[in-house]
Design a protein around this motif. Sequence first.
Motif, mmCIF file in Angstrom:
data_model
loop_
_atom_site.group_PDB
_atom_site.id
_atom_site.type_symbol
_atom_site.label_atom_id
_atom_site.label_comp_id
_atom_site.label_asym_id
_atom_site.label_seq_id
_atom_site.Cartn_x
_atom_site.Cartn_y
_atom_site.Cartn_z
ATOM 1 N N PHE A 1 52.594 -18.836 37.251
ATOM 2 C CA PHE A 1 52.296 -20.054 38.010
ATOM 3 C C PHE A 1 53.409 -21.085 37.797
ATOM 4 C CE2 PHE A 1 48.454 -17.822 37.909
ATOM 5 C CZ PHE A 1 47.552 -18.361 38.805
ATOM 6 N N GLU A 2 53.960 -21.554 38.892
ATOM 7 C CA GLU A 2 54.959 -22.616 38.838
ATOM 8 C C GLU A 2 54.323 -23.917 39.323
ATOM 9 O OE1 GLU A 2 58.442 -21.485 41.000
ATOM 10 O OE2 GLU A 2 58.371 -19.418 40.245
ATOM 11 N N GLY A 3 54.514 -24.999 38.562
ATOM 12 C CA GLY A 3 53.919 -26.277 38.943
ATOM 13 C C GLY A 3 52.468 -26.399 38.527
ATOM 14 N N TYR A 4 52.072 -25.676 37.482
ATOM 15 C CA TYR A 4 50.694 -25.770 36.978
ATOM 16 C C TYR A 4 50.443 -27.191 36.478
ATOM 17 C CZ TYR A 4 46.452 -24.019 34.646
ATOM 18 O OH TYR A 4 45.150 -23.785 34.264
ATOM 19 N N PRO A 5 49.218 -27.720 36.617
ATOM 20 C CA PRO A 5 48.970 -29.133 36.278
ATOM 21 C C PRO A 5 49.133 -29.480 34.795
ATOM 22 C CG PRO A 5 46.926 -28.033 36.916
ATOM 23 C CD PRO A 5 48.040 -27.112 37.271
ATOM 24 N N LEU A 6 49.081 -28.484 33.896
ATOM 25 C CA LEU A 6 49.328 -28.738 32.478
ATOM 26 C C LEU A 6 50.662 -28.103 32.100
ATOM 27 C CD1 LEU A 6 45.787 -28.033 30.922
ATOM 28 C CD2 LEU A 6 46.769 -30.234 31.623
ATOM 29 N N GLN A 7 51.529 -28.886 31.530
ATOM 30 C CA GLN A 7 52.858 -28.412 31.145
ATOM 31 C C GLN A 7 53.040 -28.511 29.626
ATOM 32 O OE1 GLN A 7 55.296 -27.202 33.397
ATOM 33 N NE2 GLN A 7 53.589 -27.252 34.842
ATOM 34 N N GLY A 8 53.877 -27.633 29.095
ATOM 35 C CA GLY A 8 54.209 -27.690 27.669
ATOM 36 C C GLY A 8 53.097 -27.227 26.746
ATOM 37 N N THR A 9 52.124 -26.478 27.260
ATOM 38 C CA THR A 9 51.032 -25.987 26.425
ATOM 39 C C THR A 9 51.470 -24.726 25.677
ATOM 40 O OG1 THR A 9 50.191 -24.815 28.365
ATOM 41 C CG2 THR A 9 49.216 -26.956 27.879
ATOM 42 N N PHE A 10 50.655 -24.349 24.672
ATOM 43 C CA PHE A 10 50.995 -23.177 23.866
ATOM 44 C C PHE A 10 51.036 -21.913 24.722
ATOM 45 C CE2 PHE A 10 49.897 -19.576 21.148
ATOM 46 C CZ PHE A 10 50.829 -19.721 20.125
ATOM 47 N N HIS A 11 50.088 -21.774 25.641
ATOM 48 C CA HIS A 11 50.040 -20.607 26.519
ATOM 49 C C HIS A 11 50.625 -20.961 27.881
ATOM 50 C CE1 HIS A 11 47.491 -18.234 23.823
ATOM 51 N NE2 HIS A 11 46.778 -19.320 23.633
ATOM 52 N N SER A 12 51.335 -20.011 28.455
ATOM 53 C CA SER A 12 51.790 -20.156 29.831
ATOM 54 C C SER A 12 50.699 -19.629 30.756
ATOM 55 C CB SER A 12 53.078 -19.363 30.063
ATOM 56 O OG SER A 12 54.118 -19.852 29.241
ATOM 57 N N PRO A 13 50.464 -20.288 31.889
ATOM 58 C CA PRO A 13 49.426 -19.806 32.807
ATOM 59 C C PRO A 13 49.835 -18.486 33.451
ATOM 60 C CG PRO A 13 50.657 -21.618 33.786
ATOM 61 C CD PRO A 13 51.136 -21.514 32.382
ATOM 62 N N ARG A 14 48.924 -17.521 33.420
ATOM 63 C CA ARG A 14 49.247 -16.217 34.011
ATOM 64 C C ARG A 14 47.980 -15.430 34.313
ATOM 65 N NH1 ARG A 14 49.712 -12.464 29.031
ATOM 66 N NH2 ARG A 14 50.467 -10.838 30.424
ATOM 67 N N ILE A 15 48.070 -14.591 35.321
ATOM 68 C CA ILE A 15 47.067 -13.564 35.617
ATOM 69 C C ILE A 15 47.748 -12.227 35.385
ATOM 70 C CG2 ILE A 15 45.771 -12.451 37.490
ATOM 71 C CD1 ILE A 15 45.232 -15.203 38.617
ATOM 72 N N PHE A 16 47.031 -11.265 34.810
ATOM 73 C CA PHE A 16 47.643 -9.975 34.500
ATOM 74 C C PHE A 16 46.691 -8.837 34.860
ATOM 75 C CE2 PHE A 16 46.232 -12.339 30.778
ATOM 76 C CZ PHE A 16 45.188 -11.567 30.284
ATOM 77 N N ILE A 17 47.273 -7.734 35.302
ATOM 78 C CA ILE A 17 46.532 -6.542 35.700
ATOM 79 C C ILE A 17 47.097 -5.357 34.914
ATOM 80 C CG2 ILE A 17 45.729 -5.139 37.621
ATOM 81 C CD1 ILE A 17 45.057 -8.086 38.011
ATOM 82 N N TYR A 18 46.237 -4.715 34.085
ATOM 83 C CA TYR A 18 46.653 -3.580 33.263
ATOM 84 C C TYR A 18 45.947 -2.297 33.720
ATOM 85 C CZ TYR A 18 48.764 -6.512 29.583
ATOM 86 O OH TYR A 18 49.555 -7.392 28.868
ATOM 87 N N PRO A 19 46.645 -1.171 33.745
ATOM 88 C CA PRO A 19 45.971 0.114 33.968
ATOM 89 C C PRO A 19 45.241 0.523 32.684
ATOM 90 C CG PRO A 19 48.310 0.476 33.617
ATOM 91 C CD PRO A 19 48.113 -1.011 33.618
ATOM 92 N N VAL A 20 43.937 0.739 32.770
ATOM 93 C CA VAL A 20 43.125 0.944 31.570
ATOM 94 C C VAL A 20 43.484 2.250 30.860
ATOM 95 C CG1 VAL A 20 40.766 1.291 30.720
ATOM 96 C CG2 VAL A 20 41.231 -0.448 32.465
ATOM 97 N N ALA A 21 43.509 3.358 31.570
ATOM 98 C CA ALA A 21 43.734 4.661 30.930
ATOM 99 C C ALA A 21 45.080 4.699 30.207
ATOM 100 C CB ALA A 21 43.655 5.771 31.968
ATOM 101 N N GLU A 22 46.122 4.152 30.835
ATOM 102 C CA GLU A 22 47.444 4.149 30.211
ATOM 103 C C GLU A 22 47.467 3.290 28.950
ATOM 104 O OE1 GLU A 22 46.730 4.003 33.332
ATOM 105 O OE2 GLU A 22 48.275 4.871 34.627
ATOM 106 N N PHE A 23 46.735 2.164 28.989
ATOM 107 C CA PHE A 23 46.693 1.280 27.822
ATOM 108 C C PHE A 23 45.959 1.971 26.663
ATOM 109 C CE2 PHE A 23 46.824 -3.646 27.360
ATOM 110 C CZ PHE A 23 47.448 -3.517 26.131
#
Length: 290
Positions: A113-135
């Motif tokens: 996310f670029e331009g998220y309303p909170l900046q400089g936080t410990f976590h960067s805003p993100r959505i992630f999709i993982y393949p379960v079987a491979e993980f």
Amino acid sequence: MRNKNSDRSVMALAIVLLVLWGSMLACTLPGATPSPAATPETPEMPTSEPSLEATTAPVPAETPSPDVSFEGISFSYDGALAGRVTGEIVPAVPPGEDAPFWFIEPEHFDFIFEGYPLQGTFHSPRIFIYPVAEFEAINEAAARTFTQLRPLLAEKPADPRSIPFIPVWNAGPLMLAQVRYLDFENGSGVRFLSQYGQAASPINNNALFYAFQGLTADGRFLVGAVLPVSHPSLPADSMEYPGGDTMAFAEAFPTYVADMEQQLNAQPADSFKPALALLDALIESISVSR
């Protein structure tokens, strides 16, 4: 000798009879056109062309296109959450002698996310999709986490003590609040607020985040999110210890966490920044078609 007045009377009567006879003849001769008679006014008939309103079928509203579409993954988001969201393929980190378990991951998809309303936080805003079987195949810690996550999402306990979390981090959850189960386009999961750490730490606006853990209906993909949130009742960062005594804070930490969870659970969803409803709507719009 004749009377002249008498002759004139006879002549006048003949003329009158001649005129009357001519009028009657005109009315009966073929092809004669009678004087037009007044006819009643013909009522105005409606035009044969029907009104536009009656004949035009309602135009169905256009289905809005997803704001993000990348590699079979799509979702929409409110403009208050970002100016732009970009997807990327993250390469796998296979097991190795020097790779700690929290680094080992299969190839997956991240949305930044670029331009998220909170900046400089410990976590960067993100959505992630993982393949379960491979993980599960390459990371034992992740496999154990999936084993715990599946029954939780199936049973949906109202007040879970903890929620399994992927990806695997070298830290643990310090608190859990605002738990709510959500369905997205082709799956379901749970959202909650949390803060992770390696030691007792004040719950604060720098580290607090909105988390989501879900599985697609076919069980093939994990859908997750880490989106920073803040609340006016919380300190800015972890440096503000209640009472100023770190040792006393650590000893009373379980009581402190219980109080903080109760406090955050009591807050209206729109009192957080960003509003939790905006984040929920984003999650509910996710579709994974792979």
